[in-house]
Every structure is written in structure tokens, then in C-alpha cells.
Design an enzyme around this catalytic site. Structure first.
Site, PDB file in Angstrom:
ATOM      1  CG  HIS A 144      -2.063   0.877   1.182  1.00  0.00           C
ATOM      2  ND1 HIS A 144      -1.965   2.211   0.872  1.00  0.00           N
ATOM      3  CD2 HIS A 144      -3.379   0.632   1.384  1.00  0.00           C
ATOM      4  CE1 HIS A 144      -3.179   2.746   0.899  1.00  0.00           C
ATOM      5  NE2 HIS A 144      -4.043   1.821   1.202  1.00  0.00           N
ATOM      6  NE  ARG A 399      -3.232  -5.907  -9.600  1.00  0.00           N
ATOM      7  CZ  ARG A 399      -3.810  -4.713  -9.394  1.00  0.00           C
ATOM      8  NH1 ARG A 399      -5.093  -4.540  -9.693  1.00  0.00           N
ATOM      9  NH2 ARG A 399      -3.140  -3.710  -8.879  1.00  0.00           N
ATOM     10  CD  GLU A 509      -9.226  -3.235 -12.461  1.00  0.00           C
ATOM     11  OE1 GLU A 509      -8.795  -2.771 -11.389  1.00  0.00           O
ATOM     12  OE2 GLU A 509      -8.508  -3.794 -13.296  1.00  0.00           O
ATOM     13  CG  ASP A 546      -9.388   1.194 -10.957  1.00  0.00           C
ATOM     14  OD1 ASP A 546      -8.899   2.287 -11.295  1.00  0.00           O
ATOM     15  OD2 ASP A 546      -8.697   0.249 -10.572  1.00  0.00           O
ATOM     16  NE  ARG A 584     -15.444  -6.001   1.014  1.00  0.00           N
ATOM     17  CZ  ARG A 584     -16.512  -5.228   0.876  1.00  0.00           C
ATOM     18  NH1 ARG A 584     -16.397  -3.920   1.005  1.00  0.00           N
ATOM     19  NH2 ARG A 584     -17.694  -5.737   0.609  1.00  0.00           N
ATOM     20  NE  ARG A 716      -0.655   2.313 -10.188  1.00  0.00           N
ATOM     21  CZ  ARG A 716      -1.078   1.207 -10.771  1.00  0.00           C
ATOM     22  NH1 ARG A 716      -2.241   0.702 -10.412  1.00  0.00           N
ATOM     23  NH2 ARG A 716      -0.366   0.608 -11.697  1.00  0.00           N
TER      24      ARG A 716
END
Length: 882
Positions: A144, A399, A509, A546, A584, A716
Site C-alpha cells: 500500500h 497480477r 473493476e 476503480d 477491498r 491510481r
């Protein structure tokens, strides 16, 4: 007789930590600094009480601070907020103990509280126990950009928490209490003299190591301890024992595997992280086996065990010692792997069965010899750890964005003379991909000439082919739109030589992708080869960030809910077991509801005993430290997943659905009208928030934007939310909902909305999240940012937004029937009130530093550091930041 104040000990802890911090400032810096900090704090407190002149004095004081005082003043307030967090975290442990000791009331989200409700609903104990054994809860740790706490400080914070716990002990002698106080002060002094801010942007490997710390420090011990508690509850209340291989939890990670828009995550980085995770698992297990060597000194054993170890006088130790030695060797082997060196030592342990089978043999022997106390002690804990963490510690997800795979396929088809894959229709792509998936011949030329980006994709798949299946989780495709996005990844895995293909998970998303999620999955299910390949198991990831950034929180929440309904029904139709993976974040607009409420708010049938969910950045520490909080978090996940599975809520009434659809439509139109169409908005966002500064600070390994060019659409979701949180307008969490609720109330739907709030868990969660975000907002602070930083022409917009924010508070109170926000949650309301006098100086100081920095051609080192400290301090004070 009046009830004792359950939260008085928390306030005492906060006062104690504040006093020790004050002593540290006075003794380690100077009495002058302490006096200055106290003066600023009192000004802030009086300003909060409504004294306008004090607010003006506070602003003047902070704007005139000497350069050498910027950092220590910012640090003082930031440190207090971090210490307050520690006190609150430990208080959760204290409250759990109080519930356990109480005979009057069971704590919410526990088996003890759930069981009577299941009995009233005619759920038998057999059904409960069967469902419990089938649970699959996968918690996915992700990095994060807003998690700024360094590992150095994390350890000191854990020591401070340990001191608070010791001080709670009733029978401490005066000497013992003094020793604890000395240690507590020493740790606060040590934290003060440590650099709390990273000087350089962390690498993905740094982030992965940060994730390992949580497992090492709490989860490694918390998982077997909670499973022991759960087993004891089952024995006492269900007259059944959990099987030895019961492992409801899995831990996965994105740190070092998430390459979506992050050029710093390469095939070599992912390989290194996989090796480091194995090393950490081997290290933790070697300590476990050291302990088992001490514990398993019994001399009596079964013939089965004797046949394996021979005539050894201490048969259990004879079995355990070689395994411990091989775990030591495994660490050396992995060190050699990291260094690129050959290994000629003892064979490493790379398969968990090499450890589990001997441990189970020990357990069987001890049980048959009548030594159950030893069998079910540390030995059983180690077995349960291996069942949960394996020898890989975590399962690493990969990912990547869908276009990167499409570009790779285009490079391949052009190289072999079939034309440009990217120009083919979706049907042509699917036919080609299925044919190649069935084919036995290689597809990719040995010396394919391609771009660096395509080569990196191919290198990643080849690296994955060298890994064991148990080290890998899901391959998540972001921006998944069509079936070929999934099939292309399966083909690239096959061509790279993966013996067992990773499960491929489409991530829906954006609002558009979520609306078409069912159609995409339905198209996949209609492909015979694909249905046969998945063997009745399908995972889908729901993106929260998103979609909310795209159309506002309200519209996103409704589209997410409907997508889950549709996917659940589709999978039931095809007799496929669906696992929903919830992406989340910590903030409201990124789906950051409390885990228990979030799980219970899912559509009927959507959980069904299985759930995957991301735990991000600062949320990881909040949920898994200290030890008692980690156990409570695991407890909540088990109870919520069982409740959502066994006590399914009825489907929402048609009039609720109609009302929600209207709210979502109005909310999205209102949100987009401002964010996309108002010409003032971009300038206001860029100037009134610290968005510009956040992009320059070393807050995470990933760039703030997906692409260098472009505006808000390329930013983002995390920095988008973070910027608004720092200046307390909290815009992404409520924008659009105000107009939606206002119109609904004007149409006379107030009673309907209140009914939805009372009876529909999904809507109750939405309103609860709005209530939380509004309680943390502050129009006065937002006005200060705007007044000092925004362009004159943008200030009218700021005034409009603050007016809408005030209206939003009234609207939420109208729907809940409360007279104030968080009326039923005095603890959080009080927490916010306590923090504000410490947050306000940080906000004002941040504004002055931003203002000065924007006026200068270059930034001074101390000013940059002070700015970073204000960012970290405000993040700590707000808790769920991005």
C-alpha cells in the site's frame, strides 16, 4: 449501581503515553520544544472549541516556525497519534478479555454469540460442524503506497504494546511495575531517535519483507492459538473435535507479484520474493522444531514409530532432529539460490508432506501411548501451522494487465506469420487460443524478436514454470473485458511449461466491466474446453477502487452487488463452485467496511463458505497486531463467513432494489457531473489537495499513475483517495450520494430508506460507511487548505463542496434516525475528538510547507522531510487512509 466505564483504561493509556512522550521531548530535545508543542496543542484545542482568535493564532504560529523547528514539531504530533493508535489497538485486546470473563454477554462475531442464533434458525449442530470444516478463507496481503511505517518502528511499537499489556497485570510488585515503566519510556525514547520516514521509495522486495513481518510477529502464533480456542469451543458446545488437518485460513500475497502498472516488479523480483518467503517459512519452522526437540522427550512409542527410528532411546527426538537439521540446510540452500550458486549440501525440504507425515506419526504414537497432553500441545500447533502456511509461508498471486498479454500474443502471431492478433475479432481470438490450448506442439519461436515489455511477460511465465504449485496462488488479470483475456493467460502458462496451470482470475473493476461480468463468464462457460479445465471451480475478483473512482461510491457499490448476484446465479446454473475475491482497500470509497459487516452484506448465496479478500497496507497492522487483535480478526472472519453461509439474508425486496437503482443512477450522474464535466474541478484538486506532493514522495514501489500523461483518469485509486483524506474533505467517499439521498427524500422515500437501513445488511453497510467517512471529514480543515492553496477562481467550488458535505451529514442522520454521526459508536466518536487537536497542527503545518514549496524553484531537505512527516502523521491519525 452504575456500570464501570469500560473505556477509562484506554484514556489512561493515552494519557500515560502522552506524558512519557512529553518527558522525551523535554529531556531528549529541550524544554523549549516541549513548551512550544504544548502551546500549539492548547491553541488547537481552544480553536476546536470554537475560539476563532485561537485558530488565527495557531495558523500564525505555525506559519512563522523557524526552519529548524519544522521537523521536531511535526514529529511530536505524529508520534502522539501513533502512540494513541497503539493504545486503541491494545484496548481491543483488553475488551476481548473482558467479554471472555463476563458471564452476561457474548461478544459479537464469535461462535458463542452466533451459535444460539443458529439454533433458533433450526440449524443443527451437525450442519454447523460440517460447514465449519468446509470453510475456505483466503486473506491476501497487499502493499500500500500510504503505509509509511518502517519495519524498524514496527518492532518498537510492538514492544510498547507489550508494556501496556504488562501494566494491566493486577499483581505486579512496585519494583516490577517500575521496570515496565522504565522499559516503556526507553522504547518511546528509542522510537523518537529513529528515523520514521523512508529516505528512498521502497522496492517490491522491501514491501514483501514488510508483509512477512506480520506473519512472523503475530499470525504464526495466532493461527494455531485461535484454532485451539475454536476446537475447545466445539468440544464444549458441539461435542466434537476439529480434525488435525483443519485449515480454514490461507494466506496469500500480492507483494512482489503485482506487476499491474508497476515496472519495478520483474520476473527476477518475483523469483526473489518467492525464495525469501520460503526462507522465512524455513526459519520459523526451524524454531518450531527446536522447541519440539525440547518437548518430545518421551521414551514410549508405538511399533509404527519404532520401525522408523530403530532402537533410539528417545524415539521422537530421533525423528525430529534430522528434520530440524534439514530445515537449517534449507535456509542455506535458499541463500545459495538467492546468490545464484550451486548447492551441494543436504537435500532441502521443499514439500510440506516431508514434515507433516513424520509429525503426524509422532502424534499418532503419543495418542496411542496415552500421552494426549503432549500430542495436542506444541506438536499439534506445528502441524496446524504447516497445514496453514506450508513450507512457502504465503501463496504468491501474480497480477498483470490484460493488454500486456494481448501484446504478447500479437508479437507471437506476427512472428509465425499468422498476422496481428490484436486486430482479430474476439471470436477469432477464442478459436485460435482454444486450438492452441489443445495442441501438443510448441507455439512460441525459440528466438522470438520482441519488445522489452513482451519479453518481460514471457520471462515471468518461464519463471513461474520453475516454481512449485504450492508457492503460487492466482493469476489475476486486471482490466479483464472478454473471454480471450482469460484464455490467453492459460495458453501462455501452457507454452511456458507450467506442469499444473495457475488458476486464472478475471478482475472486473470498472463499472462497465462489472456490468458485463456475467456475460464474460457466461461466454467462458460455453466453451467446452474451459469448463472441463476448471473442474467445477471458478474464482472472480471484484474491484472496488476503480469502479468507485469511475462513478462514485454509491453507484459502484450497487453495481458490485448486482455483479455478485449475477455471477452467483450463473455459477449455480452451471454447477460451478464460485469463489469471490474482494479487492477491498482501507477507505470507504475502496470498499473498506469492517470485515464482519462486509461479509454479511454480500448477496444471498454469494459467500457459501468461501471468500478471498485483500488486506492492504495499514489495514494489515490494524487487523493483525497485537497478538490478541490478530486472534479477534480470525474469530470475526470465521463467525461472519459461517453466518453468511448458514443464515442467508432474504433477497432484497423489489422496492428496495428500485430505490437503490435510482440512488445509484442519481449518484453517478452527480459524481460525474463534477469530476468529469466541471471545468473548475481539476484545478481545485491539483491545488487544494497534496496530490502534487504525494506523487513526488517515496511512499510506495508503484508509480502514482498508470501512465505519465493524462489527468485524473490515469491516477491510481489509492493516491486519488489519499489526497482527499489528507485535507479532510473525503470527497470520494460521499460525492454523489448527497444528491441521490436528497432527491429520494424529496420524493417522499424517507420511510423506505429508513426501512432499508434497518432491514437490508447491504444498505446498512453503505450508510454505516458513509457515516464513518463523514465523521472523519472536517470542513474547517478543508477550508484552510482551500484558502491557503487553491487558486482564487476555484474557491467558489470549494465552498459549494463544503456546503454539500454539511448537507450530507444531515441526510445520513435523517436516514439513520440519529441526532449525530456515530451515535451508536461512542468509542470511535471519542477517538476522533481526541485526535483532532493533534491532527490540526499537522494539517496546518502541511499546508504551510506545501505553500512554501510551490513558491520555490527547489525544495529544501528539511522541508521535504517535515512534509513527509505530516503526511505520515495525518495518515496515522485518520487510520483508514487510502
Amino acid at each position: 449501581m452504575t456500570e464501570p466505564d469500560a473505556h477509562a483504561p484506554l484514556r489512561q493509556d493515552v494519557r500515560l503515553l502522552g506524558r512519557l512522550l512529553g518527558n522525551t521531548l523535554q529531556e531528549q530535545e529541550s524544554p523549549v520544544l516541549l513548551e512550544l508543542v504544548e502551546e500549539i496543542r492548547k491553541l488547537a484545542k481552544h480553536a476546536r472549541a470554537g475560539h476563532e482568535d485561537q485558530s488565527q493564532k495557531l495558523s500564525e504560529k505555525l506559519s512563522r516556525l523557524e526552519p529548524e523547528l519544522l521537523v521536531p514539531v511535526a514529529r511530536a504530533f505524529s508520534h502522539f497519534l501513533n502512540l494513541a493508535n497503539l493504545a486503541e489497538q491494545y484496548h481491543r485486546v483488553r475488551r476481548r478479555r473482558e467479554y471472555q470473563q463476563s458471564q452476561r454477554k457474548n461478544q459479537r462475531a464469535t461462535m458463542a454469540e452466533l451459535h444460539p442464533r443458529l439454533q433458533r434458525a433450526k440449524i443443527s449442530d451437525d450442519q454447523l460442524f460440517a460447514s465449519l470444516q468446509e470453510l475456505s478463507i483466503d486473506l491476501v496481503l497487499t502493499a500500500h503506497p500510504t503505509e509509511v511505517t518502517r519495519r524498524t518502528l514496527i518492532r518498537k511499537y510492538d514492544d510498547i504494546t507489550d508494556c501496556l499489556e504488562k501494566l494491566d497485570t493486577v499483581n505486579l510488585t512496585d519494583i516490577e511495575r517500575n521496570r515496565v515503566m522504565e522499559t516503556l519510556k526507553r522504547k518511546i525514547v528509542s522510537a523518537w531517535h529513529s528515523d520514521e520516514i523512508r529516505q528512498e521509495r521502497p522496492s517490491p522486495v522491501d514491501e514483501a519483507r514488510w508483509g512477512f513481518v506480520t506473519i512472523e510477529q503475530t499470525l504464526w502464533s495466532a493461527v494455531p492459538e485461535y484454532l485451539r480456542e475454536l476446537d475447545e469451543w466445539c468440544q464444549a458446545n458441539l461435542n466434537r473435535s476439529l480434525p488435525m488437518d483443519f485449515a480454514p485460513f490461507t494466506f496469500s500475497s500480492w507483494m512482489g507479484g503485482d506487476r499491474d502498472g508497476n515496472p519495478n516488479v520483474t520476473a527476477n523480483v518475483t523469483r526473489e520474493v518467492l525464495i525469501l518467503a520460503r526462507w522465512m517459512a524455513a526459519d520459523l519452522l526451524s524454531h518450531d522444531f527446536e522447541d519440539l526437540l525440547m518437548v518430545l522427550s518421551a521414551v514410549h512409542c508405538t511399533d509404527e514409530l519404532r520401525a522408523v527410528v530403530g532402537d533410539s532411546r528417545e524415539p521422537y527426538r530421533a525423528l525430529i532432529k534430522p528434520l530440524r537439521d534439514r530445515l537449517f540446510a534449507t535456509k542455506e540452500y535458499l541463500n545459495a539460490q538467492l546468490a545464484g550458486e550451486e548447492w551441494h549440501g543436504e537435500p532441502p525440504i521443499l514439500d510440506q508432506e516431508e514434515l507433516l507425515e513424520p509429525l503426524k506419526l509422532c502424534h499418532r504414537s503419543l495418542m496411542e501411548c496415552g500421552i494426549a497432553e503432549i500430542a495436542n500441545g506444541e506438536l499439534l500447533d506445528t502441524i496446524r501451522r504447516i497445514n496453514t502456511f506450508g513450507v512457502t509461508l504465503l501463496r504468491l498471486d501474480i497480477r498483470q494487465e490484460s493488454t500486456r498479454h494481448a501484446d504478447t500474443m500479437a508479437a507471437i502471431t506476427q512472428a509465425i506469420g499468422l498476422g496481428d492478433y490484436s486486430q482479430w475479432s474476439e471470436q477469432e481470438k477464442q478459436q485460435f487460443l482454444i486450438a492452441e490450448l489443445k495442441s501438443q506442439r510448441p507455439l512460441i519461436p525459440r528466438h522470438l524478436r520482441c519488445s522489452d515489455e513482451v519479453q518481460e511477460v514471457l520471462d515471468t511465465f518461464r519463471m513461474l514454470a520453475d516454481q512449485s504449485y504450492d508457492a503460487l496462488g492466482a493469476y489475476v488479470i486486471s482490466m479483464a473485458h472478454v473471454p480471450s483475456d482469460v484464455l490467453a493467460v492459460l495458453l501462455l502458462q501452457k507454452e511456458a511449461g507450467l506442469e499444473r496451470l495457475m488458476r486464472v482470475v478475471p478482475l472486473f473493476e470498472t463499472l462497465d466491466d462489472l456490468e458485463h461480468a456475467r456475460a464474460t463468464l457466461h461466454s467462458l462457460f460455453q466453451i467446452d474446453w474451459y469448463r472441463q479445465h476448471i473442474q467445477g471451480q471458478q474464482e472472480v475478483m471484484i474491484g472496488y477502487s476503480d469502479s468507485a473512482k469511475d462513478g462514485g461510491f454509491l453507484a459502484a457499490a450497487w453495481v458490485q452487488y448486482q455483479a455478485q448476484e449475477q455471477l452467483t446465479a450463473l455459477c449455480q446454473e452451471y454447477q460451478v463452485q464460485l469463489t469471490l475475491f474482494h479487492g477491498r482497500g482501507g477507505s470507504t470509497s475502496r470498499g473498506g467496511a469492517p470485515s464482519h459487516e462486509a461479509i454479511l452484506s454480500q448477496p444471498p448465496g454469494a459467500v457459501n463458505g468461501r471468500i478471498r479478500i485483500t488486506e492492504q497496507g495499514e489495514v494489515i497492522r490494524a487487523k493483525f497486531t497485537p497478538f490478541g487483535v490478530a486472534i479477534r480478526t480470525l474469530q470475526r472472519y470465521i463467525a461472519a463467513t459461517l453466518e453468511a453461509t448458514l443464515l442467508e439474508q432474504p433477497a432484497p425486496a423489489p422496492e428496495w432494489r428500485d430505490a437503490m437503482a435510482d440512488l445509484a443512477k442519481t449518484g453517478m450522474e452527480s459524481y460525474r457531473r463534477l469530476v468529469r464535466e466541471d471545468p473548475r474541478f481539476l484545478s481545485y484538486f491539483r491545488h487544494a489537495t497534496p496530490e502534487q506532493e504525494l506523487q513526488r514522495l517515496p511512499l510506495g514501489s508503484r508509480p502514482a499513475k498508470r501512465r505519465k500523461e493524462g489527468g485524473i483518469e490515469t491516477l491510481r485509486a489509492i493516491p486519488w483517495v489519499f489526497a482527499w483524506t489528507q485535507m479532510r474533505l473525503m470527497l470520494p467517499g460521499w460525492l454523489g450520494a448527497d444528491d441521490a439521498f436528497q432527491q429520494a427524500l424529496q420524493k417522499g422515500k424517507g420511510d423506505l430508506l429508513h426501512e432499508m437501513y434497518e432491514r437490508w445488511p447491504f444498505f446498512r453497510m453503505i450508510v454505516g460507511m458513509l457515516e464513518m467517512v463523514l465523521a472523519k471529514s472536517d470542513p474547517q480543515i478543508a477550508a484552510y487548505y482551500e484558502r491557503r492553496l487553491a487558486q482564487p477562481g476555484d474557491r467558489q467550488l470549494g465552498q459549494e463542496l463544503r456546503s454539500r458535505l454539511a448537507d450530507m451529514v444531515d441526510l445520513v442522520n435523517t436516514i439513520t434516525g440519529h441526532s449525530m454521526l456515530l451515535q451508536n459508536n461512542a468509542v470511535i466518536r471519542r477517538s476522533i475528538e481526541v485526535r483532532n487537536p493533534y491532527l490540526d497542527p499537522l494539517h496546518m503545518l502541511q499546508v504551510e510547507l506545501m505553500r512554501a514549496g510551490r513558491l520555490k524553484a527547489s525544495e529544501q531537505a528539511e522541508e521535504t522531510r517535515a512534509l513527509m512527516i505530516t503526511v505520515a502523521g495525518i495518515a496515522a491519525g485518520m487510520r483508514n487512509t487510502g
